[in-house]
Design an enzyme around this catalytic site. Structure first.
Site, short mmCIF file in Angstrom:
data_model
loop_
_atom_site.label_atom_id
_atom_site.label_comp_id
_atom_site.label_asym_id
_atom_site.label_seq_id
_atom_site.Cartn_x
_atom_site.Cartn_y
_atom_site.Cartn_z
N ARG A 355 0.73 -0.99 0.07
CA ARG A 355 0.17 -0.08 0.28
C ARG A 355 0.86 1.15 0.06
NH1 ARG A 355 -2.10 -3.97 -0.68
NH2 ARG A 355 -3.83 -4.96 0.39
N ARG A 371 -1.52 -7.79 7.37
CA ARG A 371 -2.60 -8.32 7.00
C ARG A 371 -2.82 -8.22 5.63
NH1 ARG A 371 -5.66 -3.69 9.17
NH2 ARG A 371 -6.02 -4.88 11.08
N ASP A 372 -2.52 -6.93 5.04
CA ASP A 372 -2.69 -6.89 3.59
C ASP A 372 -1.85 -7.83 2.74
OD1 ASP A 372 -3.86 -4.45 4.27
OD2 ASP A 372 -2.11 -3.01 4.21
N ASP A 496 -9.67 -1.10 10.68
CA ASP A 496 -8.80 -0.40 11.61
C ASP A 496 -9.65 0.64 12.35
OD1 ASP A 496 -6.38 -1.58 11.23
OD2 ASP A 496 -5.96 -0.71 9.26
N GLU A 640 -15.13 3.52 6.01
CA GLU A 640 -15.75 2.48 6.86
C GLU A 640 -16.94 3.11 7.71
OE1 GLU A 640 -11.09 1.81 6.86
OE2 GLU A 640 -12.41 3.43 6.92
N HIS A 647 -13.10 -4.22 -0.92
CA HIS A 647 -12.31 -5.37 -0.53
C HIS A 647 -13.44 -6.18 0.35
CE1 HIS A 647 -8.67 -6.81 2.12
NE2 HIS A 647 -9.57 -7.64 2.06
N THR A 712 -4.89 -2.16 -3.15
CA THR A 712 -5.99 -2.46 -2.21
C THR A 712 -6.25 -4.03 -2.25
OG1 THR A 712 -8.32 -2.39 -2.01
CG2 THR A 712 -7.43 -1.97 -4.16
#
Length: 805
Positions: A355, A371-372, A496, A640, A647, A712
């Site tokens: 990213r 995690r990405d 997040d 969010e 995603h 992404t």
């Protein structure tokens, strides 16, 4: 409105109007030397790191947009009129300036015609090299001679570190020099740590002028649209000592009627006359790496028309081979264009740069989000298995001995066994729980169960086999559960913007734990680890009561706060339903089919929109005791906070496919498919050839506008959703599973896929127009029971035929 089209045969997206709603970009190069280029030649370059290896300067969110960049100006010396080889930065009226931009895989071509002169600028980075080409061909199609001066312009970063370069001006503007000698510019930056060098040269015409001082080239109070040097027709021969460096070389072309001339500009890392090595502590070139060759040697070897053509052909062939590892033919041409070319390419760029480098990320995220990265590997393991195994090894060595994971891994300076152990509240509860999925993908693709026995160190202390790394991840989450038996949220889970902390609990991470126990159980059974298999089954059974208790009546709650209040409950006035726990309820298999169906029906009723599935509804406007809602900084419908997080939309596709509801899974896929917006670019705004991180949701006045494209997790998970769940072609240890879940209207489809060194063709027919259900399978004409083509039967060129019914 349409601004371009897919050219699948050439593997290009062709932009026919450069005044796109937002910058439409392309990625160049490799992990050694990379770059971003927009449809107007804006963008920047970097050596090994977007944050700490900046070569070309970039001003993010500037006006005009996406400037500076890689600019070539053409000037008619007879009239004094000038323009740029890309529409911007000069920006001639589009009714006078004809422009076409061809974004390809690792290259971009800018075709233009103005004032009776045609030009074609090709920008790319040859494979394995630390320099870039700006190859310009100028054509005089008229019946009279033309004298055209060509000026290059690149604003060179003064310092490797992007923030030092752009913000610490009391330092960065005093450490740079840029000189000219014998046709080449040499920019040098000397710091206490090391010296950095860049070179810039041209071949194909004699240099008649130069500038290395940015302000002298542009002139006072001018921009790149109106450079003083171009306007007056001559550079002034400046050399920079401090302030700001640039790379401008001027050449003059005398063109007879019908004549074409090619001039080749090159920008590279290193010294013009000496071998060069990056000597920065902990960031510099790896031990044993060969130094970069002198720039003059590179120019002599590479800066010829023949070599440019050969390097471009090699680059295109490399990408054709890499993407050829999985190709599809379905009744949906937009799906085909995406999966076969641009979607696949995007997954590789996401794998390469995580990213960290885009027009959204300026370089502060200079590393690999744990995690990405664990999710990014899922989409490319079939194409670049060795690179994936190396990257996964890096992640495993960034797991701590207690089982958690470092949130950010910096590959250039990561030192296993010596990294500090985070405090409990610094861990993210989902990070290490992605490892079972990633490891299973590697094992399933390769069939190599021995990979589970490979011993790797932990980040802080000790070592263990890959399998035991997975078990530690599960044990960590099992050890950190709250009073309701759900996994503690810690610093964050996947979202997040939700902070449950060490006293609140995350339903998302609980389902991810359940999924991990299921996956590790399958790996344990396949590798003969009976005790571990039994342990996984027992721990999963122990989770069931806590999962059942989190059922809210029609869907699962998102989590439980430190005060005992449920987030994502029908009783709440805001954030009543969240997408993530409900899709993972179906994916993990940790609840009954009845509840999974009811939960996904609730998702469809409350969250589905014409542009995708919103993350939550209603959006939040006020705090909730016991939970950190940092999403409150976003207006309702953004990111969010009720936005359409693409995603997570991929998980909705997977969940519906696993439930056998192909029409709904396909409708969800189509809702956020970028290519769908090719004729409606002004609504979508972002590139129609790559996925975005999110789309503004129904509560936003910008509903339907996409943001944060390219880097992404949408790319990797949507690729998995389409190829492994809609089309249903999934690698397993035993062989290649073909279990599609498609729209009932489809007659069938075909997939050609690389599998363990073999090329396998899959042909699926759907005579009864069902969504799911394999009625018959054959491998090279031999009937096979079930829906897995056994590895032992597959050979290079095998044809697997499947009939649904």
């Amino acid at each position: 409105m349409r601004y371009g089209y897919f050219d699948d045969a050439a593997r290009e997206y062709v932009i026919t109007r450069p005044d796109t709603p937002r910058s439409w970009i392309n990625y160049l190069g490799s992990r050694l030397y990379g770059g971003i280029v927009t449809q107007n030649a804006g963008g920047y370059s970097f050596y090994r790191s977007g944050g700490t290896g900046r070569v070309l300067r970039m001003r993010f969110n500037g006006v005009p947009v996406d400037e500076p960049g890689r600019y070539l100006y053409l000037r008619d010396d007879a009239t004094g009129d000038y323009w740029s080889a890309s529409w911007q930065p000069v920006g001639k009226p589009l009714d006078e300036y004809a422009a076409r931009v061809r974004h390809g895989l690792g290259y971009s071509v800018f075709e233009a015609e103005y004032a009776g002169v045609r030009s074609e600028l090709t920008c790319f980075i040859p494979a394995g090299q630390a320099f870039e080409y700006w190859s310009l061909e100028v054509h005089n199609p008229g019946d009279r001679p033309r004298t055209i001066s060509v000026f290059s312009y690149a604003e060179l970063a003064n310092e490797w570190h992007h923030r030092q370069d752009l913000e610490n001006l009391q330092y960065s503007q005093y450490v740079v020099t840029a000189t000219y000698r014998d046709g080449m510019i040499h920019r040098r930056n000397s710091t206490r740590e090391a010296t950095s060098d860049l070179w810039f040269g041209v071949a194909g015409a004699e240099v008649v002028g130069f500038d290395t001082d940015r302000d002298a080239f542009l002139g006072p109070y001018r921009t790149q649209a109106r450079p003083l040097a171009v306007e007056r027709g001559a550079c002034s021969g400046t050399e920079t000592v401090g302030d700001n460096a640039c790379a401008s070389l001027q050449v003059r072309l005398e063109l007879a009627p019908g004549e074409r001339r090619q001039v080749i500009f090159c920008l590279g890392v290193g010294h013009p006359d000496e071998p060069w090595r990056d000597e920065r502590p902990r960031i510099g070139d790896p031990a044993g790496a060969a130094p970069l060759p002198p720039g003059r040697r590179v120019m002599a070897e590479y800066a010829t028309p023949e070599r440019v053509a050969a390097e471009l052909a090699a680059l295109r062939a490399e990408w054709a081979e890499r993407l050829g590892t999985l190709q599809v033919r379905t009744p949906d041409p937009e799906l085909n264009s995406m999966v076969n070319v641009w979607h696949a390419y995007q997954t590789h760029m996401t794998f390469s740069w995580s990213r960290g480098v885009s027009l959204v990320e300026a370089g502060d995220r200079d590393g690999l989000g744990y995690r990405d990265t664990a999710q990014d590997v899922l989409a490319v393991v079939h194409a670049i298995p060795d690179a994936v195994r190396e990257r996964l090894g890096l992640l495993l060595t960034a797991q701590t001995a207690e089982g958690g994971a470092l949130p950010l891994v910096k590959p250039l300076s990561h030192t296993p066994g010596r990294e500090p152990t985070p405090r409990l509240e610094e861990y993210r509860s989902d990070d290490a729980l992605w490892l079972p999925i990633s490891v299973a993908a590697v094992v399933g693709e390769s069939g190599d169960l021995g990979y589970l026995d490979v011993v790797l160190p932990f980040a802080d202390d000790g070592e263990a086999s890959v399998f035991d790394h997975l078990r530690r991840a599960l044990e960590f989450s099992l050890a950190h559960r709250g009073p309701n038996g759900l996994v503690q949220g810690l610093a964050a889970d996947w979202n997040d913007c939700l902070q449950f902390g060490t006293t609140g609990e995350s339903m998302f991470s609980t389902f991810l734990l359940a999924n991990g126990l299921r996956v590790v159980h399958e790996l344990a059974v396949a590798s003969g680890r009976d005790e571990a298999a039994a342990w996984c089954a027992d721990r999963l059974a122990e989770l069931e009561p806590a999962i059942d208790a989190a059922w809210d009546g029609d869907w699962f709650v998102r989590g439980v706060s430190a005060t005992g209040a449920a987030l994502g409950s029908a009783a709440a006035d805001e954030g009543r339903i969240y997408l993530e726990p409900n899709v993972w309820a179906a994916i993990s298999g940790a609840t009954s089919r009845e509840r999974a169906v009811r939960a996904m029906d609730a998702v469809h009723e409350h969250l589905a929109t014409e542009h995708g599935v919103a993350l939550c509804d209603p959006p939040h406007t006020h705090p909730m005791p016991g939970i950190g809602l940092s999403l409150l900084v976003f207006p309702p419908g953004h990111k969010e906070n009720g936005g359409i997080f693409c995603h997570a939309n991929a998980w909705a596709v997977v969940a519906e496919a696993m439930l056998g509801r192909g029409d709904r899974a396909y409708a969800y896929y189509r809702a956020y498919l970028p290519a769908r917006y090719d004729d409606d670019a002004e609504t979508h705004q972002a590139e129609p050839y790559v996925y975005a991180q999110f789309t503004h949701g129904p509560s936003s006045p910008r509903f339907g506008q996409a943001r944060n494209p390219w880097l992404t997790g949408t790319a990797s998970w949507t690729y998995v959703a389409v190829t492994q769940h809609l089309l249903g072609v999934r690698p397993e240890v035993a062989g290649l599973r073909v279990d599609p879940c498609i729209p009932t209207a489809w007659d069938g489809f075909e997939v050609v896929r690389a599998f363990r060194g073999r090329r396998v063709q899959v042909r699926v027919t759907n005579p009864h127009h069902v969504s799911r259900g394999v009625a018959a399978m054959e491998v090279d004409g031999v009937p096979v029971s079930g829906c897995v083509a056994p590895d032992a039967l597959l050979r290079d060129g095998s044809v697997v035929t499947v009939r649904l019914g």
